[in-house]
Write a protein that holds these residues in place. Structure first.
Motif, short mmCIF file in Angstrom:
data_model
loop_
_atom_site.label_atom_id
_atom_site.label_comp_id
_atom_site.label_asym_id
_atom_site.label_seq_id
_atom_site.Cartn_x
_atom_site.Cartn_y
_atom_site.Cartn_z
N ARG A 39 44.92 -77.64 4.18
CA ARG A 39 43.78 -77.51 3.73
C ARG A 39 42.62 -78.10 4.70
NH1 ARG A 39 47.26 -76.03 0.35
NH2 ARG A 39 46.92 -76.27 -1.85
N LYS A 40 43.06 -78.99 5.60
CA LYS A 40 41.90 -79.48 6.44
C LYS A 40 41.50 -78.31 7.53
CE LYS A 40 41.37 -82.71 10.29
NZ LYS A 40 42.17 -84.17 10.88
N GLN A 41 42.45 -77.25 7.75
CA GLN A 41 42.13 -76.32 8.59
C GLN A 41 41.28 -75.18 7.84
OE1 GLN A 41 42.70 -76.46 12.12
NE2 GLN A 41 43.46 -78.60 11.54
N MET A 42 41.50 -75.12 6.50
CA MET A 42 40.68 -74.04 5.88
C MET A 42 39.99 -74.73 4.75
SD MET A 42 44.00 -71.52 5.25
CE MET A 42 43.02 -70.34 4.42
N LEU A 77 49.80 -71.26 0.88
CA LEU A 77 48.62 -70.30 0.70
C LEU A 77 48.77 -69.77 -0.84
CD1 LEU A 77 48.53 -68.15 3.76
CD2 LEU A 77 46.92 -69.85 3.07
N ILE A 78 49.82 -69.73 -1.36
CA ILE A 78 50.22 -69.48 -2.77
C ILE A 78 49.76 -70.55 -3.50
CG2 ILE A 78 51.92 -68.92 -4.59
CD1 ILE A 78 53.00 -67.16 -2.67
N SER A 79 50.22 -71.97 -3.14
CA SER A 79 49.77 -72.82 -3.89
C SER A 79 48.20 -73.15 -3.99
CB SER A 79 50.31 -74.35 -3.49
OG SER A 79 50.04 -74.41 -2.10
N MET A 80 47.59 -72.70 -2.86
CA MET A 80 46.16 -72.95 -2.70
C MET A 80 45.20 -72.13 -3.86
SD MET A 80 43.97 -72.73 0.81
CE MET A 80 42.04 -73.00 0.69
N LEU A 201 46.45 -56.23 15.13
CA LEU A 201 44.72 -56.04 15.04
C LEU A 201 44.51 -54.68 14.57
CD1 LEU A 201 44.03 -57.29 18.76
CD2 LEU A 201 43.43 -58.36 16.55
N GLN A 202 45.56 -53.68 14.62
CA GLN A 202 45.40 -52.28 13.97
C GLN A 202 45.33 -52.41 12.56
OE1 GLN A 202 44.44 -49.34 15.52
NE2 GLN A 202 44.08 -48.62 13.43
N THR A 203 46.28 -53.27 11.93
CA THR A 203 46.34 -53.46 10.62
C THR A 203 44.88 -54.34 9.93
OG1 THR A 203 48.83 -53.86 10.75
CG2 THR A 203 47.83 -54.59 8.75
N ALA A 204 44.64 -55.32 10.68
CA ALA A 204 43.21 -55.70 10.46
C ALA A 204 42.17 -54.85 10.17
CB ALA A 204 43.18 -57.04 11.45
N LYS A 205 42.08 -53.76 11.24
CA LYS A 205 40.99 -52.83 11.15
C LYS A 205 41.35 -51.86 9.91
CE LYS A 205 39.99 -48.79 13.75
NZ LYS A 205 40.31 -47.99 14.89
N ASP A 206 42.55 -51.67 9.56
CA ASP A 206 42.90 -50.90 8.65
C ASP A 206 42.32 -51.38 7.23
OD1 ASP A 206 43.92 -49.02 10.14
OD2 ASP A 206 45.81 -49.74 9.90
N PHE A 207 42.39 -52.59 7.14
CA PHE A 207 42.18 -53.17 5.71
C PHE A 207 40.83 -53.99 5.88
CE2 PHE A 207 46.61 -52.81 5.33
CZ PHE A 207 46.94 -52.46 3.68
N ASN A 208 39.91 -53.83 6.73
CA ASN A 208 38.81 -54.43 6.97
C ASN A 208 38.80 -56.07 6.80
OD1 ASN A 208 37.23 -52.02 7.48
ND2 ASN A 208 37.39 -51.61 5.33
N CYS A 209 39.80 -56.63 7.44
CA CYS A 209 40.02 -58.05 7.43
C CYS A 209 39.14 -58.61 8.51
CB CYS A 209 41.32 -58.36 7.53
SG CYS A 209 42.67 -58.00 6.27
N THR A 210 38.54 -59.95 8.27
CA THR A 210 37.49 -60.47 9.17
C THR A 210 38.22 -61.78 9.60
OG1 THR A 210 36.44 -61.44 7.31
CG2 THR A 210 35.56 -59.39 8.34
N ILE A 211 39.43 -62.14 8.93
CA ILE A 211 40.16 -63.35 9.49
C ILE A 211 41.64 -63.18 9.56
CG2 ILE A 211 40.79 -65.95 8.80
CD1 ILE A 211 38.14 -65.81 7.03
N LEU A 212 42.18 -63.30 10.65
CA LEU A 212 43.55 -63.31 10.89
C LEU A 212 44.26 -64.81 10.90
CD1 LEU A 212 46.31 -61.66 11.65
CD2 LEU A 212 45.54 -62.06 13.98
N ILE A 213 45.09 -64.92 10.05
CA ILE A 213 46.03 -66.04 9.96
C ILE A 213 47.34 -65.96 10.70
CG2 ILE A 213 47.48 -67.72 8.28
CD1 ILE A 213 45.22 -67.27 6.47
N LYS A 214 47.28 -66.98 11.83
CA LYS A 214 48.79 -67.18 12.37
C LYS A 214 49.60 -68.33 11.77
CE LYS A 214 49.22 -64.86 15.83
NZ LYS A 214 49.75 -63.53 16.05
N HIS A 260 44.82 -70.82 12.83
CA HIS A 260 46.20 -71.40 12.74
C HIS A 260 46.34 -72.76 11.77
CE1 HIS A 260 45.57 -69.47 16.62
NE2 HIS A 260 46.90 -69.39 16.70
N PRO A 261 46.43 -72.25 10.39
CA PRO A 261 46.33 -73.51 9.67
C PRO A 261 47.73 -74.46 9.67
CG PRO A 261 45.95 -71.20 8.59
CD PRO A 261 46.63 -71.25 9.72
N LEU A 262 48.63 -74.24 10.18
CA LEU A 262 49.84 -75.30 10.46
C LEU A 262 49.92 -76.02 11.80
CD1 LEU A 262 52.85 -73.33 9.02
CD2 LEU A 262 51.22 -74.81 7.87
N ARG A 263 48.26 -76.13 12.50
CA ARG A 263 48.25 -76.38 13.78
C ARG A 263 48.61 -78.00 13.91
NH1 ARG A 263 44.88 -74.31 16.72
NH2 ARG A 263 44.75 -75.93 18.25
#
Length: 446
Positions: A39-42, A77-80, A201-214, A260-263
């Motif tokens: 939660r601190k990272q997000m 993430l599901i719990s959030m 990155l191509q998948t992010a492009k296809d779905f118009n995502c602006t955030i990538l979570i690793k 990186h939410p688990l950093r």
């Protein structure tokens, strides 16, 4: 001094059963502790619960992999999202979650098992989408060029660069064909990571995502830092291990973020969370992950060997992992003399000419022969390589009419380990070129 079995200092109800970082927890408090780290990272406003459909929700792409870190982050993430929907009758989820799963012969994720565990009704209520990606599509959708590598001289040539016929002369007909060009496991791991980043990155492009979570934990980030250093990819450490924003030059309000939410979480803590929350229900999947990591040292890649090192280190000395990550976080990108020069394999900026850099830090010459025996040995050596040098000169002459491209030091090293001289590789845009194509302007619709 507190010890396991004492009453938990946090909830003051349950006995402590878990020890981590010289602190004791009961199971429920440990789960809250780990989720709090995420939660601190997000905690940015864009991730928080929404109370109106007029407020735009960010689209988040989760790069899920077949490891404990990914399954734990998915559960968090599901719990959030569930917590957000309990914050009032008008509460709406704060973001749209799209889970990208790249299935190949090395990483197979059973989506049906995941949906069965969380139930289809919950997945639909939380608006979670799964995107199952076939690596064969990546092969079909890319054109390939044939590269000729002269590794001793740090030169690379494109044998054919006719856009209409790039694939006609290529032997790459499948994803496995692409990987079969490489024999060394570390080199193969390196190239798989490059392809993986391309697909994400191509998948992010296809779905118009602006955030990538690793899903990388603190331990995994430390592993990446040391692995990239060993591979000669030190310049990529800031891009791979830090939370970064890739600026959209057309519209600064629609930048692309990688987080990186688990950093702040160790791998050992990931395993404990997994055992508490997931193991009873997803044990077949998680046990397969454990078995896949148990193989001979002779077959392990650089990343796997570094992972083994931290596995034995982080339990007693977790501060060592944290120190590596903190040092990596202080690194920044160099300013390139020529910002338009990119590596033909990994597409990162080339900050220094690899050959010139090596010549500056090493002694290229040798000690002159002193005795008759040394002169005799030198003569035999020169005679033995004379024919090879002649053939080599002919090859250079033949290649002189072919276009020449640049490779970074890391790709030169990783391909040199496998003694690769001929190589088919997809013609790919840079990361910046991919992202600049799809990030939406304010005037565009979702």
């Amino acid at each position: 001094m507190a010890k396991l079995g004492d009453t938990c200092k946090r909830c003051k109800k349950e006995p402590t059963t878990i020890e981590s970082r010289k602190d004791e927890f009961c199971s429920n408090c440990f789960i809250r502790f780990i989720r709090g780290k995420q939660r601190k990272q997000m905690q940015d406003e864009k991730f928080k619960v929404k109370f109106s459909n007029n407020i735009k929700r960010p689209k988040i792409l989760f790069d899920m992999q077949n490891d404990h870190q990914s399954y734990v982050l998915l559960d968090i993430l599901i719990s959030m999202l569930e917590e957000q929907l309990t914050q009032g009758p008008k509460a709406l989820r704060g973001f749209d979650l799209i889970i990208s799963i790249i299935n190949d012969t090395y990483h197979i994720i059973n989506i049906n098992k995941i949906i069965e565990f969380y139930t289809l009704s919950k997945i639909e209520r939380l608006g979670i989408q799964f995107k199952n990606i076939d690596c064969e599509d990546y092969i079909k959708n890319n054109k390939f060029q044939h590269l000729k590598l002269d590794l001793p001289n740090f030169q690379t040539f494109i044998i054919s660069d006719n856009n209409e016929n790039l694939n006609s002369n290529s032997n790459i007909k499948s994803y496995q064909n692409l990987l079969d060009q490489i024999s060394d496991n570390s080199t193969k791991e390196d190239l798989i990571n490059i392809i993986h980043d391309d697909i994400i990155l191509q998948t992010a492009k296809d779905f118009n995502c602006t955030i990538l979570i690793k899903p990388d934990s603190m331990t995994q980030i430390a592993i990446n830092i040391l692995s990239d250093t060993i591979r000669g990819r030190g310049s990529e450490i800031p891009l791979k291990t830090q939370d970064i924003i890739i600026n959209n030059t057309n519209n600064s309000n629609n930048n692309f973020e990688i987080i990186h939410p688990l950093r702040d979480i160790l791998n050992s803590e990931i395993k404990i969370y997994s055992n508490i929350r997931l193991l009873n229900n997803l044990s077949p999947i998680l046990n397969e992950i454990n078995l896949s990591s148990d193989k001979s040292n002779r077959n392990k890649s650089v990343g796997e060997m570094v992972s083994e090192y931290f596995k034995s280190l982080e339990i007693e000395y977790p501060e060592t992992v944290s120190t590596v990550v903190k040092i990596g976080a202080k690194l920044s990108n160099f300013s390139s003399n020529n910002e338009n020069e990119y590596c033909e394999i990994c597409k990162v900026s080339i900050y220094h000419d690899p050959k010139q850099w090596l010549e500056q830090i090493t002694v290229p010459g040798c000690v002159k022969p002193q005795s008759e025996e040394e002169f005799s040995n030198l003569k035999r050596y020169l005679d033995s390589i004379n024919d090879d040098d002649h053939d080599h000169d002919e090859k250079i002459v033949d290649l002189s009419s072919q276009p020449q491209v640049k490779l970074c030091y890391g790709c030169m090293v990783t391909l040199g380990v496998s003694n690769v001289t001929d190589f088919d590789w997809p013609k790919r845009p840079t990361k910046e070129e991919i992202l600049s194509e799809y990030i939406l302007d304010d005037q565009e619709d979702d």
